[in-house]
Design an enzyme around this catalytic site. Structure first.
Site, mmCIF file in Angstrom:
data_model
loop_
_atom_site.group_PDB
_atom_site.id
_atom_site.type_symbol
_atom_site.label_atom_id
_atom_site.label_comp_id
_atom_site.label_asym_id
_atom_site.label_seq_id
_atom_site.Cartn_x
_atom_site.Cartn_y
_atom_site.Cartn_z
ATOM 1 N N HIS A 189 0.847 -1.195 0.000
ATOM 2 C CA HIS A 189 0.000 0.000 0.000
ATOM 3 C C HIS A 189 0.885 1.249 0.000
ATOM 4 C CE1 HIS A 189 -3.422 -2.509 1.844
ATOM 5 N NE2 HIS A 189 -3.770 -2.178 0.617
ATOM 6 N N PHE B 269 3.771 0.000 5.026
ATOM 7 C CA PHE B 269 4.402 -1.167 5.644
ATOM 8 C C PHE B 269 3.548 -2.419 5.544
ATOM 9 C CE2 PHE B 269 4.842 2.726 8.353
ATOM 10 C CZ PHE B 269 5.903 3.260 7.638
ATOM 11 N N HIS B 270 2.991 -2.657 4.347
ATOM 12 C CA HIS B 270 2.149 -3.829 4.115
ATOM 13 C C HIS B 270 2.663 -4.677 2.947
ATOM 14 C CE1 HIS B 270 -1.456 -1.310 5.831
ATOM 15 N NE2 HIS B 270 -0.636 -1.737 6.787
ATOM 16 N N PRO B 271 3.956 -5.027 2.880
ATOM 17 C CA PRO B 271 4.434 -5.816 1.741
ATOM 18 C C PRO B 271 3.892 -7.243 1.776
ATOM 19 C CG PRO B 271 6.169 -5.611 3.381
ATOM 20 C CD PRO B 271 5.043 -4.718 3.837
#
Length: 554
Positions: free
Chosen positions: A299, A475-477
């Site tokens: 994101h 921080f949503h890999p």
């Protein structure tokens, strides 16, 4: 160092690894080793909910990665923090608990992850959750019997947050009572993985009870250098711990739960991945699997900051004496501003009425801040607030690739932001939504000025230029070892087994076929709970894994 043959070796004590360790040790039959590169999570600023900002760039608990310069973001090398500590990123994240939307998981099923539809995963979320909700007198009541505490903290949130809800209503968005479990458009108070004023991470929910069992060993501050194989079967790991290197064996399976950055890195270091990449770095190809590291999604959000005429968190946390009083109150009572995460209000919205499902997630925080040269958030002294928006389901895909054959070298992270017109159009819609929300009377009436971007920037192209100058990961890999139909389009089958390799699974956010609409911590823990059930089923029958290795292509 350790002659034990473990039934299962789990690499990574993060959100997924902790959940796996609890489930796989529960009946006492399996010997499980959980290996973590970081150290203890017993740190004050990990446990204090507002301490998120303190650990944002703390190398003692954080891998501190940076993506490669990104052309779509004007060549910036964006900072990518990832947890390097017991509990992983659940020990350093902002604690927002969001399942995701039904179409996310139905999309997984359509992409070849059979059995991962919304109807299949919803019961797992429900089994995992224990909601703590205040009654009419403010005393928490419990709903659900799961191990993970999810708290409704609205009574302790900053009063300015009510402004966001009023503005959202003026924009035509319905208020959602339980945003953590919403399945449609709605704005409300974020629920958080907090219990009794303390962060409640995956380590607290799952690992703490598991550590009381004699069949679990936790090895922290240990670096896994590579996996070991007997032909096409994973047999264990090579680990460096306390200055010594040793081979540790797994009788049943090795399970990678090192996250969307480090799981593909470890596969590649072990000879599983794109053959040309491995040969370029002098790594013998154990199994050519071209999709390892490919498919990265994340994101990308933009935040607009405003100066306010009413008090916000800045009035407390941005000034020395009020901050000291808040700290004293927290130490004595576990209540007050330090006991509540910074993400307070937000939700899923449709950028226009003609959209069938929400396409944007918004965050509304009663605080404004800048960043120090060391990467630490610095709060403003004067009252301010932040509005942020991100596209729910981007379709740009990047890549994780090893930089060398050195296990200590940070991998190459190609985010490949805004690579598609779908995502560029989504960025423009995010800007429109922020302008619409900021202009709602309940916020406009208490706004002095817009700080970032500057008040005078109103042209859509200027705002898009600001997006490219400042937008960043939230921080949503995910999806770098994704589930799918076969080795040409994925790394894993729908039971999270690596195509063509026996005794090896990947269980973490890298297994997502595609990014979910919101925060990824909850679906990562859900995935691990379901994966544990599959692992135990396959271990009981024995034949499933052998058939998988025999029939897989390659």
């Amino acid at each position: 160092m350790d002659e034990t043959i473990y039934d299962y070796i789990i690499v990574g004590a993060g959100s997924a690894g902790c959940a796996l360790a609890e489930a796989l040790t529960r009946d006492g039959r399996n010997r499980v080793l959980l290996v973590e590169a970081g150290g203890s999570d017993k740190r004050f600023w990990i446990k204090v909910p507002i301490g998120y900002g303190v650990n944002f760039a703390n190398p003692r608990v954080n891998w501190g990665y940076h993506a490669e310069p990104d052309a779509a973001l004007n060549g910036r090398a964006v900072y990518w923090p990832r947890g390097k500590v017991i509990g992983g990123s659940s020990s350093i994240n902002a604690m927002a608990y969001i399942r995701g939307l039904p179409q996310d998981f139905d999309g997984w099923d359509r992409q070849g992850a059979d059995g991962w539809s919304w109807e299949a995963v919803r019961p797992a979320f429900e089994r995992m959750e224990r909601h703590l909700e205040p009654d009419a007198t403010g005393v928490p009541r419990q709903r659900g019997e799961g191990p993970l505490c999810v708290s409704d903290l609205r009574a302790q949130m900053n009063p300015f947050s009510k402004r966001f809800l009023a503005a959202a209503a003026e924009c035509g968005w319905a208020q959602c009572e339980d945003l953590s479990a919403t399945t449609a458009e709605g704005v409300g108070y974020y629920r958080s993985t907090v219990r009794r004023g303390l962060r409640f991470s995956a380590a607290d929910a799952f690992l703490a009870p598991a550590r009381r069992r004699s069949n679990l060993r936790v090895m922290s501050q240990a670096t896994v250098l590579r996996l070991t194989f007997d032909g096409r079967r994973a047999t264990g790991i090579i680990v460096r711990h306390r200055g010594k290197t040793a081979a540790l064996r797994a009788g049943r399976e090795v399970i990678l739960s090192a996250g969307a950055v480090n799981s593909p890195k470890l596969l590649q270091l072990s000879g599983i991945g794109p053959a040309a990449l491995l040969r370029d770095h002098g790594i013998e190809v154990c199994h050519a699997l071209g999709q390892v590291g490919k498919g990265l999604q994340d994101h990308l959000a933009i935040s607009h900051l405003f100066r306010a005429t009413e008090p916000t968190l800045n009035n407390v946390l941005g000034r020395r004496m009020p901050r000291l009083w808040a700290g004293l109150r927290y130490v004595l009572t576990r209540r007050g501003p330090l006991s509540v995460p910074v993400n307070q209000v937000g939700g899923f919205v449709r950028s226009s009425p003609d959209r069938a499902t929400p396409d944007l997630q918004i965050y509304c925080n009663p605080v404004s801040y800048g960043m120090s040269p060391s990467g630490q958030p610095v709060l403003d002294r004067d009252p301010g607030f932040l509005l942020s928006a991100q596209l729910c389901r981007p379709d740009s895909r990047g890549e994780i690739a090893i930089r060398s054959n050195d296990p200590d070298a940070a991998p190459i992270i190609h985010a490949n932001s805004l690579a598609t017109e779908h995502d560029r159009a989504g960025a423009r819609r995010a800007l429109e939504i922020l302008n619409r929300l900021a202009a709602a009377p309940s916020l406009a009436s208490v706004t002095c000025e817009r700080l970032l971007p500057a008040t005078g920037q109103t042209d859509p192209e200027e705002l898009m230029q600001d997006f490219r100058d400042r937008a960043s990961t939230v921080f949503h890999p995910t999806s770098t070892c994704r589930m799918g139909r076969g080795p040409t389009d994925s790394v894993l089958d729908s039971r999270l087994r690596v195509h063509g390799v026996a005794g090896l699974r990947v269980v973490d956010a890298s297994a997502f076929p595609s990014l979910t609409s919101g925060n990824t911590n909850a679906p990562t823990m859900m995935l691990a709970m379901r994966a544990a059930e599959m692992i135990l089923e396959d271990g009981a029958t024995g034949h499933t894994e052998r058939a998988h290795a025999r029939l897989a292509p390659g």
